[in-house]
Design a protein around this motif. Structure first.
Motif, PDB file in Angstrom:
ATOM      1  N   PHE A 188      22.629  31.551   8.024  1.00  0.00           N
ATOM      2  CA  PHE A 188      22.481  32.996   8.184  1.00  0.00           C
ATOM      3  C   PHE A 188      23.844  33.691   8.154  1.00  0.00           C
ATOM      4  O   PHE A 188      24.035  34.691   7.445  1.00  0.00           O
ATOM      5  CB  PHE A 188      21.753  33.301   9.495  1.00  0.00           C
ATOM      6  CG  PHE A 188      21.702  34.757   9.847  1.00  0.00           C
ATOM      7  CD1 PHE A 188      20.719  35.576   9.322  1.00  0.00           C
ATOM      8  CD2 PHE A 188      22.645  35.310  10.707  1.00  0.00           C
ATOM      9  CE1 PHE A 188      20.665  36.920   9.639  1.00  0.00           C
ATOM     10  CE2 PHE A 188      22.612  36.649  11.036  1.00  0.00           C
ATOM     11  CZ  PHE A 188      21.613  37.466  10.501  1.00  0.00           C
ATOM     12  N   PHE A 189      24.804  33.162   8.894  1.00  0.00           N
ATOM     13  CA  PHE A 189      26.123  33.798   8.951  1.00  0.00           C
ATOM     14  C   PHE A 189      26.882  33.636   7.639  1.00  0.00           C
ATOM     15  O   PHE A 189      27.623  34.544   7.226  1.00  0.00           O
ATOM     16  CB  PHE A 189      26.933  33.212  10.115  1.00  0.00           C
ATOM     17  CG  PHE A 189      26.430  33.620  11.464  1.00  0.00           C
ATOM     18  CD1 PHE A 189      26.630  34.908  11.942  1.00  0.00           C
ATOM     19  CD2 PHE A 189      25.734  32.723  12.260  1.00  0.00           C
ATOM     20  CE1 PHE A 189      26.155  35.301  13.183  1.00  0.00           C
ATOM     21  CE2 PHE A 189      25.251  33.102  13.499  1.00  0.00           C
ATOM     22  CZ  PHE A 189      25.452  34.392  13.967  1.00  0.00           C
ATOM     23  N   VAL A 190      26.708  32.504   6.956  1.00  0.00           N
ATOM     24  CA  VAL A 190      27.369  32.317   5.662  1.00  0.00           C
ATOM     25  C   VAL A 190      26.867  33.338   4.651  1.00  0.00           C
ATOM     26  O   VAL A 190      27.657  33.986   3.942  1.00  0.00           O
ATOM     27  CB  VAL A 190      27.142  30.876   5.145  1.00  0.00           C
ATOM     28  CG1 VAL A 190      27.570  30.764   3.686  1.00  0.00           C
ATOM     29  CG2 VAL A 190      27.924  29.882   5.989  1.00  0.00           C
ATOM     30  N   VAL A 191      25.556  33.499   4.569  1.00  0.00           N
ATOM     31  CA  VAL A 191      24.995  34.453   3.606  1.00  0.00           C
ATOM     32  C   VAL A 191      25.358  35.882   4.000  1.00  0.00           C
ATOM     33  O   VAL A 191      25.628  36.721   3.135  1.00  0.00           O
ATOM     34  CB  VAL A 191      23.464  34.274   3.516  1.00  0.00           C
ATOM     35  CG1 VAL A 191      22.850  35.322   2.580  1.00  0.00           C
ATOM     36  CG2 VAL A 191      23.111  32.882   3.026  1.00  0.00           C
ATOM     37  N   ARG A 192      25.413  36.160   5.299  1.00  0.00           N
ATOM     38  CA  ARG A 192      25.819  37.498   5.733  1.00  0.00           C
ATOM     39  C   ARG A 192      27.261  37.777   5.338  1.00  0.00           C
ATOM     40  O   ARG A 192      27.592  38.893   4.879  1.00  0.00           O
ATOM     41  CB  ARG A 192      25.659  37.633   7.252  1.00  0.00           C
ATOM     42  CG  ARG A 192      25.867  39.056   7.762  1.00  0.00           C
ATOM     43  CD  ARG A 192      25.851  39.114   9.267  1.00  0.00           C
ATOM     44  NE  ARG A 192      26.979  38.398   9.868  1.00  0.00           N
ATOM     45  CZ  ARG A 192      27.239  38.372  11.165  1.00  0.00           C
ATOM     46  NH1 ARG A 192      26.429  38.995  12.011  1.00  0.00           N
ATOM     47  NH2 ARG A 192      28.285  37.712  11.632  1.00  0.00           N
ATOM     48  N   ASN A 193      28.151  36.799   5.485  1.00  0.00           N
ATOM     49  CA  ASN A 193      29.550  36.987   5.087  1.00  0.00           C
ATOM     50  C   ASN A 193      29.690  37.120   3.575  1.00  0.00           C
ATOM     51  O   ASN A 193      30.534  37.883   3.085  1.00  0.00           O
ATOM     52  CB  ASN A 193      30.396  35.815   5.596  1.00  0.00           C
ATOM     53  CG  ASN A 193      30.482  35.774   7.118  1.00  0.00           C
ATOM     54  OD1 ASN A 193      30.311  36.801   7.778  1.00  0.00           O
ATOM     55  ND2 ASN A 193      30.704  34.591   7.666  1.00  0.00           N
ATOM     56  N   ILE A 194      28.873  36.375   2.821  1.00  0.00           N
ATOM     57  CA  ILE A 194      28.904  36.511   1.362  1.00  0.00           C
ATOM     58  C   ILE A 194      28.528  37.929   0.951  1.00  0.00           C
ATOM     59  O   ILE A 194      29.044  38.475  -0.027  1.00  0.00           O
ATOM     60  CB  ILE A 194      27.957  35.482   0.711  1.00  0.00           C
ATOM     61  CG1 ILE A 194      28.527  34.070   0.866  1.00  0.00           C
ATOM     62  CG2 ILE A 194      27.733  35.777  -0.768  1.00  0.00           C
ATOM     63  CD1 ILE A 194      27.613  32.985   0.344  1.00  0.00           C
TER      64      ILE A 194
END
Length: 306
Positions: A144-150
């Motif tokens: 979730f956090f990786v995709v949010r940062n992307i």
């Protein structure tokens, strides 16, 4: 010719009898296991389609009774009022791009790992294979956090972040690559190298050899793994649930839409429409597997026997 045909049939019958005698009780147990497995798979599907054309009173009454009338309005209500049509279109788009990206990247990676030897190739292959042992559910929160940062990247961020189909497609590709690379690497290793060497002698580039020579030769394996990826991505629920929030309801996939039907109204949920939506989700995959059943079996058999 009739005599020859009779002899051939008799020979096949004798071969079957010999195999049965050789296997003995194991043959009977295997057939029994197949019958039990068939019932475990077929009975829920039949019951789902039966419930999709019943009224709610009939659903909660005698479970196996036939409907008094075919209530096809359940399907229409699920398609229109529950927006299953929109969710199905979203699923088709996401799975189409996810499968295409998986097969393109997975087949190229598998071909290189199978046909070329270079420093670190074994480590890369083991890295892909290790993904099979890592449940994606353990990585949902970091994902979730990786995709949010992307999503904060300039230009492309709004198309591949949270609440976007692009972000979901990228995750589907990453989720499906380990099994795809593992399967196709073994398949590419079974293909003869003489054809590729002849193409190199004729002046073909590495890319041309891959796309015009080796990829067509690997068609049975490609078709088999493509169907498996389509089935896996179509039935995925946890990943879309994390990456597509309730604020992006118009981008939900089919599994989210079906879950919403059962939870939106609590105990007053439209159960008839729910089973109709389940039937709509089952039918496309049932049709795909029925159409490509022989290709799947051919691909698995070719990969095992070559």
């Amino acid at each position: 010719m009739i005599a020859q045909a009779g002899t051939a049939v008799a020979g096949r019958g004798a071969a079957r009898a010999l195999r049965r005698a050789r296997l003995g009780p194991l043959s009977a147990l295997s057939h029994l296991a197949l019958v039990v497995w068939t019932l475990l798979v077929a009975v829920p599907i039949v019951w789902t389609f039966l419930a999709s054309v019943k009224s709610e009173d009939e659903i909660f009454g005698d479970a196996w009774s036939l409907p008094a009338t075919l209530r096809l309005d359940n399907w229409a209500r699920a398609w229109d009022q529950a927006h299953v049509g929109r969710y199905m279109l979203n699923s088709v788009v996401v799975v189409a791009f996810g499968t295409a990206g998986t097969m393109l990247l997975g087949s190229m990676a598998a071909y290189v790992l199978a046909r070329y030897r270079f420093r670190g190739s074994r480590a890369i292959y083991l890295l892909f294979v290790s993904g099979l042992a890592f449940p994606v559910y353990l990585a949902l929160t970091p994902l979730f956090f990786v995709v949010r940062n992307i999503g904060s990247l300039p230009l492309v961020g709004p198309f591949i972040g949270l609440d976007t189909h692009g972000g979901l497609v990228l995750v589907y590709i990453a989720y499906s690559l380990p099994f795809t690379v593992f399967f196709l690497t073994a398949f590419f290793r079974t293909l003869p190298g003489a054809v590729a060497e002849a193409a190199f002698v004729d002046g073909a580039s590495h890319a041309r050899v891959f796309f015009q020579v080796m990829l067509p030769m690997a068609r049975p394996g490609i078709v088999s793994i493509t169907i498996f990826n389509v089935l896996g991505q179509w039935n995925q629920y946890q990943i879309p649930l994390v990456l597509l929030s309730g604020q992006a309801k118009d981008k939900w996939v089919l599994t989210q839409g079906i879950a919403d039907i059962s939870t939106a109204a609590g105990y007053d949920a439209d159960w008839a429409a729910l089973f109709a939506a389940l039937g709509m989700a089952i039918l496309p995959m049932l049709a795909v597997y029925t159409v490509f059943q022989r290709q799947i079996q051919a691909g698995l058999t070719a990969g095992a026997l070559k």
